[in-house]
Enzyme design. Sequence first.
Site, mmCIF file in Angstrom:
data_model
loop_
_atom_site.group_PDB
_atom_site.id
_atom_site.type_symbol
_atom_site.label_atom_id
_atom_site.label_comp_id
_atom_site.label_asym_id
_atom_site.label_seq_id
_atom_site.Cartn_x
_atom_site.Cartn_y
_atom_site.Cartn_z
ATOM 1 C CD GLU A 104 -19.669 6.715 3.692
ATOM 2 O OE1 GLU A 104 -19.562 5.892 4.625
ATOM 3 O OE2 GLU A 104 -20.510 6.592 2.778
ATOM 4 C CG ASP A 130 -2.180 0.826 1.002
ATOM 5 O OD1 ASP A 130 -2.212 1.641 0.065
ATOM 6 O OD2 ASP A 130 -3.137 0.648 1.769
#
Length: 882
Positions: free
Chosen positions: A620, A273
């Site tokens: 969000e 990542d």
Amino acid sequence: MKVGRLLAAGVIASVIQISAAGGQQTASVPYRNLALSPEQRAADLVSRMTLEEKAAQAGHTAPAIKRLGVPEYNWWNEGLHGVARAGIATVFPQAIGMAATWDPELMHEAADVISTEFRAKFAERVHPDGSSDFYRGLTVWSPNINIFRDPRWGRGQETYGEDPFLTSRMGISFIKGLQGDNPRYFKTIATSKHFAVHSGPESNRHRQNVDPSPRDLEDTYLPAFRATVTEGGVQSIMCVYNSIYGVPGCANPMLMQQHLRDAWGFPGYVVSDCGAAANIYRPDALAYTKTAPEGVAVGFKAGMDLICGDYRNNLTTDADNIVAAVKANLLPQAVLDRSVQRLMEARIRLGMFDPAGVNPYANITAKDYDTPAHHAKALEMARESMVLLKNEGNLLPFKGAPRTIAVVGPNADSFDTLVGNYYGTPSKPVTVLDGIRARFPQSRILYSQGTGLVGPAELPVPENVFCIDMACSAPGLKAETFNGPNLEGRAVTTRTDRSPRVSWTGDRLSSMRWTGTIQAPQSGEFRFRLASENGYRVWIGDKLVVDEWGVGDAPSIYSNGIQLEAGKRYPIRVEGFQRGARGQQQLVWSVPGDNGEEAIAFAKQADVVVFVGGLSARVEGEEMRVEAPGFAGGDRTSLDLPAPQQRLLERVHATGKPVALVLMSGSALSVNWADKNIPAIVQAWYPGGDGGHAVAQLLAGDYSPAGRLPVTFYRSADQLPAFTDYKMEGRTYRFFKGDVLYPFGHGLSYSSFTYAKPRVSDATVKPGGTVEVYVDVTNSGARDSDEVAQLYVAHPGIAGTPIRSLQGFKRVYLRAGETRTLTFRLQDRALSVVDAKGVRRVRPGTVDIWVGGGQPVSRPGLARAPGVRTSFRITGEKLLPK
């Protein structure tokens, strides 16, 4: 010699120019020989690289090696629900919405469209030497296979929900659609992420250690990843930011070697990542090693092959640290060779070193994106994703076209709520308001935002309040554009804009400044925000009112206020930047005294009100700044509808007009009041570029909804364990024993269905055997419709097993009155259980089966889904592999 000449023996070979001592020469090299296997070709290519060249190739911005004919390549490409961050593209519903279709076949078709558009973008921008740009490659960092274990996680919208089996089936279809079915070449390469135990909170993802129980690891967190490898054939895996059992995910041999390669036989490459490799050694992160060379060394030795750096946090791809690790004998060069060989093999199988004529996917042109056929597929996906949560009194579908429709709410005309996060740019985005206007052209449509998502309504600042100077000698603002993100150097363009508004075009890193004056139309507090994909700042006078500049993407909803006097003119300066092929920016404000009166007035005039609310990827999402009650760092602390929306919804309801509530969100909302008081509720997710049409057509009854919830809608976050607790006890439909608002698998229809004649192929089954379950499903309603038949398995008497587990589902189209017999096949893993030590077995005992249109649960006001039961016995035990 022509590249791609067909040799007499029928072997295709190619010739390249390579540099050697003494100048250029032409030579045939094995890594260009199509008669050799990709493994052989990659090994030959890597053998010709220097240590420094190998180290550079192990970063996501891999530079060209001109002497070997290796073009530059950027591995970083996003494709969660369409080609992301590369300009115009077909945008499908967000991943959670696609999961709500419960339709793996449609998922495969959508992924095939997405991979075609990746190829088109690659063809559009590939350079003559074969190099490609950021977000223009063929290695796709999707799908997100993490289990959405807790609805407070902001990135749950990227997943396929809370269930391992549903996640695996949708993920496999997505991967196969992306990678194609050619035996020699991949259309694109998919990436299962984030391996493996990762689902929030966002605020401490770079520092958190997770210690799942052996049972939870094997039963919940790993099965979908395993399936994407062993069944889906995924060729790339992304390792996580956090630690698991005290070892960073990108340096974790238990995950990357023991499970991924030894047990599952994964042949591809592992990418970190972005910034996760640096987490291994960063003192402010996991601090697993003391130095950077030690950190990259343990990562590569554990199984990481490619480092994604992170421009947002100034984290490099670590080429210098890799070289230092090899020279210090921390990292064997053979381990680095293995990683780079895997990367070169992937590029070979994408056709990057071969003549175009031998690669079938090279026929895809630069124009093969955003086509009418692709839009039609996105609309089909959006329609199938809609979940009808409630329909009291059959308010929906509308009985003809209402004379007057009031459309209110912050998401009614919102681009943000179409696309979610990690998205491309739809060429013709259709908001819910747009869709209603198109579907009901004879109706009078009254629209008012009424409120913002988490605060007052935000509207574009009108042009008539701006002037070029304090004397207002001319309307508008001075607008300056700069190369780079920091407004440095001389402006490359200067013009007058009527307001701070721009649609950036092209793949570039640019910044912009608007200056002039603003005159307030009334006195009071005005709140400002630059609706932007990246960073922004706003000054009024000498006060920095809003600072959301950051160092990278800042798709937040952060705003701030300042007191202004009516009629007084103030200096204003607005700054923003864009990165990549996205960057629509517009200055918006909320004005004092706007309390939603217009929305209430419109509701009183209407025959029906469509309230469009919920959330957006501005509140969000991934590690973001949100300063509002109920939100924290991209995650949520409350599952309730934000308070400003709740107040407006109650006021609209008090008008006495029928209300249809359309929720747009990437996660569950605890709309308890609405469930008791609003007659019709639709969960529309983030439905993609054509999503407004799908919502309007559902309201009109052009199709019967059949979407099903891929997550549980709880009544409150208070029903759940702590967000940081990764134990599955008390979470998801498999382990939660309380009362829920809407259960996993729930969804209503405009028709009705009955289930009958459940039967099994065998009353007793030997371990390792197969049992087939049959059931008759009838459309007992008055109109044609899809139905989603769901098969759940339970193991009564075996401690620690889930209440029930989904192990089969079929989405079927049934005409009114039609009956169809469905068959489900269960074997091995579908019949197995996991013990406290994490060992998976088929165990003897009774297996209870439920097949129905949802789970066999009910509550007051929500009838149990139709369905039937059956059972059989397993007569022995069988140990299953990891």
